[in-house]
Each structure stands twice: as structure tokens, then as C-alpha cells.
Design a protein around this motif. Sequence first.
Motif, mmCIF file in Angstrom:
data_model
loop_
_atom_site.group_PDB
_atom_site.id
_atom_site.type_symbol
_atom_site.label_atom_id
_atom_site.label_comp_id
_atom_site.label_asym_id
_atom_site.label_seq_id
_atom_site.Cartn_x
_atom_site.Cartn_y
_atom_site.Cartn_z
ATOM 1 N N MET A 6 -6.596 -1.795 -2.990
ATOM 2 C CA MET A 6 -6.165 -0.434 -2.651
ATOM 3 C C MET A 6 -5.162 0.105 -3.663
ATOM 4 N N ILE A 36 -5.533 6.282 4.575
ATOM 5 C CA ILE A 36 -4.825 5.007 4.724
ATOM 6 C C ILE A 36 -4.001 5.018 5.996
ATOM 7 N N GLN A 68 1.741 4.104 -3.007
ATOM 8 C CA GLN A 68 1.616 5.555 -2.802
ATOM 9 C C GLN A 68 2.916 6.251 -3.172
ATOM 10 N N ASN A 69 4.048 5.680 -2.725
ATOM 11 C CA ASN A 69 5.345 6.299 -3.022
ATOM 12 C C ASN A 69 5.642 6.261 -4.520
ATOM 13 N N VAL A 116 0.839 -1.199 0.000
ATOM 14 C CA VAL A 116 0.000 0.000 0.000
ATOM 15 C C VAL A 116 0.878 1.256 0.000
ATOM 16 N N ARG A 117 1.657 1.431 1.040
ATOM 17 C CA ARG A 117 2.534 2.610 1.094
ATOM 18 C C ARG A 117 3.487 2.618 -0.106
ATOM 19 N N TRP A 130 -4.157 9.589 1.295
ATOM 20 C CA TRP A 130 -2.965 9.225 2.055
ATOM 21 C C TRP A 130 -3.265 9.264 3.549
ATOM 22 N N LEU A 134 -11.496 2.683 -1.477
ATOM 23 C CA LEU A 134 -10.378 2.746 -0.524
ATOM 24 C C LEU A 134 -10.900 2.666 0.910
ATOM 25 N N LEU A 157 -5.650 3.538 -5.736
ATOM 26 C CA LEU A 157 -4.719 4.657 -5.652
ATOM 27 C C LEU A 157 -4.321 5.112 -7.054
ATOM 28 N N GLU A 164 3.677 8.943 -6.136
ATOM 29 C CA GLU A 164 4.281 10.253 -5.854
ATOM 30 C C GLU A 164 5.480 10.508 -6.761
ATOM 31 N N ALA A 220 -12.086 -0.925 1.572
ATOM 32 C CA ALA A 220 -10.933 -1.833 1.673
ATOM 33 C C ALA A 220 -10.156 -1.581 2.959
ATOM 34 N N PRO A 231 -13.060 5.946 -6.361
ATOM 35 C CA PRO A 231 -11.873 5.405 -5.682
ATOM 36 C C PRO A 231 -11.932 5.597 -4.167
#
Lengths: 342, 342
Positions: A171, B106, A114-115, A110-111, B103, B164, A175, A118, B167, B160
Amino acid sequence: MAHKASAAVPVKGSKLMVIGGASLVGSATVDEMLARGAEQVIIFDNLSFGGQPNIAHLEGNPKVKVVQGDILKLHQLLAATEGVDAIVHLAAYMTLNFDRDPWGGIDVNVRGVQNVLEACRSNKVKKLVFSSSNAVYGYGPGVKGDLVEGVPFHSEGAPPAAILYGASKIMGEQLCRDAFRKHGQDYVVLRFSTVYGERQHYRAANALYIVETHDAIKRGERPKVIGDGSETKHFVYVGDLARACCMAIEAPSTDVAVNTSGPEPITTLQLVNLVAELSGRPDLQAELVEPDPTKVRLTSGGAFEIVHKAAKDAIGWEPQVTMREGLGRLLAWRDAEAKRNA
Amino acid sequence: MAHKASAAVPVKGSKLMVIGGASLVGSATVDEMLARGAEQVIIFDNLSFGGQPNIAHLEGNPKVKVVQGDILKLHQLLAATEGVDAIVHLAAYMTLNFDRDPWGGIDVNVRGVQNVLEACRSNKVKKLVFSSSNAVYGYGPGVKGDLVEGVPFHSEGAPPAAILYGASKIMGEQLCRDAFRKHGQDYVVLRFSTVYGERQHYRAANALYIVETHDAIKRGERPKVIGDGSETKHFVYVGDLARACCMAIEAPSTDVAVNTSGPEPITTLQLVNLVAELSGRPDLQAELVEPDPTKVRLTSGGAFEIVHKAAKDAIGWEPQVTMREGLGRLLAWRDAEAKRNA
């Protein structure tokens, strides 16, 4: 916001990155990108699963750059993605690792996404291919029939680690959708079914039916099948997925999630007996055993098929390698490895 | 591992913590705990959603302790949970906030649960009540009929942020299951349906049908209903949820997830007209309007009912307050607030 008419990025002449590039699918994808004329391929991998041997054949290739980095460290991703045209993001924990370390799995699955998103935004990466999974359809008796892209997530009775894994992929997909909506990030989600092929490892619960069967046969033992052997599995050959990753980059499509499965499903009993046959020991027929309650298992209920028609429509992809052909390649690779290491 | 015969923790005489204790449900739960004779109730809340007025009536109560802390800061949780017998964990982002800041959502809804579970383990908290949501059944046309606890997660066509959110609640539940399996953490998951009641805020997409309707009527305008008004919503009164949280602590049950919904569902048109009637303006009938595409909406497909029978079996809970009764209390509270602030 207005979107471009085409989200196509050519592989030929482009600078590409494969996150998790030292993995089973990653190393095959790097090979496919190079064969298609990529200008540069960056392998971004923390090598935590020991992927070094998977990319050893690329050492010294001037078009390949290996960055030992971690998707949990955004600054490393930001530095590595400068000037990159497209990314294939494969780094993930699967169910067995989620069971050992759920915290790590959530971090990475998940993280990590996100990274990566980004970094894509910050460095204007034109296209992202994200490896999701047929785990978004879940587990257990509810999973049956044709699994097309709108099927809901079934989880009743499944182990926590499997549900966490499936939800982490849901997820990750969302995202990507959110990034497309909020700032036009082009992406394609590929929902991999269970991968197999050369450089096969022991980390995927379903692929254990192949490698553990092959190991048993090498020892002259009958391979084991859990239950009555009627459970469906739907595999996909690693080379077919490598093609899918490249075709997803090159396709004009964006904001879409499609299944990437092999030509057809197989039962666990058929699979194990096919491995025995291809290993030259058709006499070592499968032995049916009770499940080991201490191990994580991914059970399917009724017969199912993961339908890949939408992938044909969206990115022009179809699987080419049958299980018989692909398993033959995998077993030949394992035999060669065993000889090399003997 | 072997589990205790009973996971019951008495509210009377115990030291309890409500995380998100300054919220709509949190403040009602604190009141209910005090009414049931709790020895101490710790309100752990970062007050980021401005919950201070919700707990103003508790100021000076020697049994109440307010800790302004953040579940993302594990050290704050570890310090605050020392000696706590049971925790009700309510802190969460809902869909509207997930849309603005995925972000953050989550972080709070997944990492936050991980931190709470770590604190429970570290300080041997006997029981955790985790507020999940009927969002684990998802959105759209697939959500219809009786929603019982095994229904899968539908997401096709949903925004989304909504997926999210759903989930994230699936993950929170599974982290609890994993903690039970790995180290015997007793827990009950309550799947809240849309909450309404005194101290109602504007942060819940479905509850906007109540507060925005009431606001329109106060202005002498006809309230608006999106679509044809036939969509089902299934609310639950906040006081009923406060009872459910206490009963989940006191029940011998563990490792279970149950729905907590009100006596019966309602359509959006019925709801809006009921609010008009209870506001003394039955003449201001609902106006049907097209959806605003810039706003996040949670659509339901067919008619559905969130079945709460399993909650009766597991923790002895049933809803007591009808929508007519509960809405009356909510509107009276809003009128009193308006007068107080005038």
C-alpha cells in the motif's frame, strides 16, 4: 501530466529530512548525508523505539536538527517539512510489532505514508525515498528462485502479522505511485531486505539469527537454529542502505521501485556458524531446534535470491559489504557497547 | 486459545446486522435473511452511495431496522451492534472509488474493518462474515488458470487504485484472522467475484460491461468492447451471494476464506453479445475499441476460472444461477425501472 526530465536532488548543499532518523538505517543515513555535504539534516522521529543512543554522536552538530514528532500528527509533519528538498521515509512497524499491535502498525505504515505524502505535496518536497521491503514478495513455499521486482505477493500459511506488514508496504508503494500520477510527486521506492549492522536492535525477526546467536555465544552456549538450517535469508548491510538512500535522492529516476539486497543470500545455518566463527567460538556449532509455535516466524520455502540489478540500473547502486565484513563490524560494535556498559 | 466445536449461528430467530445493507449485495442479503426467518435485521449503512431505493421495499417491515451510521465512527457501531448475533460486513470502496479517493478507500476498507472487529469483540457478536474479493489474486498477465484460495497477489502493471483495493481486502482478511487468533472471533471470509443482478449500479469496473452495453443497445448503438474481447471475467449473481452470506453465518466453519464465484467464467465479447441477445438486439454486435488511457481498467491476462469448490466444502454453497438466467433478471429489472421512471 508532464514530468521533469530529471528528478535528481543533490545531497550536497540541500536540506534533507530522515523520518525515523533515530533508527538503525536512519542514523546511518543521516551520517551518510552529512558525509556527502548536506546543508541540513532534520531527524524526525518519535523516539518510541528508544533510538536516542543511535543519534547521540550527532549532538551539537550544527547541521543536524532533531524534531521529536509523530507521522500520525500531520500538523507536526507539515511544520517540520517546510523548506525541505528531499525526504527519506523510514518510520515503520515491522512484523514483530505488527503482531503485538496490528492497529498501530496500520496507523504507522499506511496512514503514516499518507501523511508524509500530504506533507510532501503541501511543502513541495522535490523527492521522497520510501523504504519498502522484500516482504512485498511475501512468505512461504511460493517465495523461491530469483526475486525480481515483478514477483507477486505470496501469503499462504503465513502469520497474519507478516501478511499485514507485507500488504502495508504494498500500500505504501502504491500511495507513492498514486501521488506521482495525480500530482507529479517524484519518488523512489527501495525494497530493503533484512538490515543488519552497527546499532542492531532486537525488533526484526530475521536479524534475531544474528543478535540472539551472538548473545548465546557470549554465554558460552551453542546457538540455536530453527528447523534444519536450510532456510534462505538475504541480508543487506546498513551502510549499503544508507548509500542507497542518498543515491536514490541524487538519481534522475522517479516512479520506480527496486530491491536493495546484499551481495548474496545465506542459509540460517551458515549465518549462525559464521557468527560463531567471527565471535571466536567456531567450536560452538549451531543446534537445530523445533519452532516455538508461540513466536512469529518468517519462513521461506525454497532457496531464493533477492536480485538487485534494477537498483543498479535505476540509481546506480550495488551493495559493497559482504556478510563476513558486515557481521565483523556489527559484532565489534556489540562488543564495544558491552564493554562501555559493563 | 480453545475454540468452540461449532461456529454455527442460525439465521432463523436471530438478530442480524448487514453493514452496507442498502447496497446491491446488502439489500439482497437482507431479503434472504428475512426469507430465512431472521428475528431482526439491522441495516447499517451511511447511504453515501445513494442506496435508499434499494431498501425502499422494506419500509414498514417490523423486522427491519435502518441505522444510518458510518463504520468510521466506532461509537455508532458499538451502539448499533448491541445484542447482535452475527454481522455481514459489506461496506467498501471498490477500485473506481479508490482511484477518485484513495484516502477514503483506505479509511473504509481497512479502518472500517478494524472498527467492525472492535464492535464484534465489544458486543460479543458470535460470527462475522466479511466480504473480500477475488482482487486478492490481483491483476494482469500473472492471473490465469484456476484461481484457488492459495494463489498469490499479482500486481505488476496494474493501476495504483486496483492494487490498493486488492491490498485493502488482503488486510481486511488478515485482521479477521488476527482477531480469531487473539480472542477467538469466529468469522468466514467470502471472496466475491464481480457481482451483478437486480439493483445493479455503475460503481464496479467489471460490471460496466453489462450496464453500459445495455445502455448503448437502448440507444440503438453497437456496444463497445475494450481490446479483442478475449479477456476473462468471472461474475456471480447477487442472489447467489445473498445465499452465501446466510450460509456462512449458519455453517459450523470459522477462520476460513473461500471464493464465491458464478457457475463459469465468460469472455468480455461473449458477455456483451449475450447482453445484446437478451435485450432483443442480437444484430447489435460488439464493436472492438482501444482502451481509454484516462480510465481505470482491470485487465486480465490469460484465461482464468475462479474455483468455488472450497466454498462448497466450508459452507455448503454452490452458485445456482447461470449468467444467461441472471442477466435476464438484471435486464428485466432495468427495463422495469426505466418504465417506472419514464
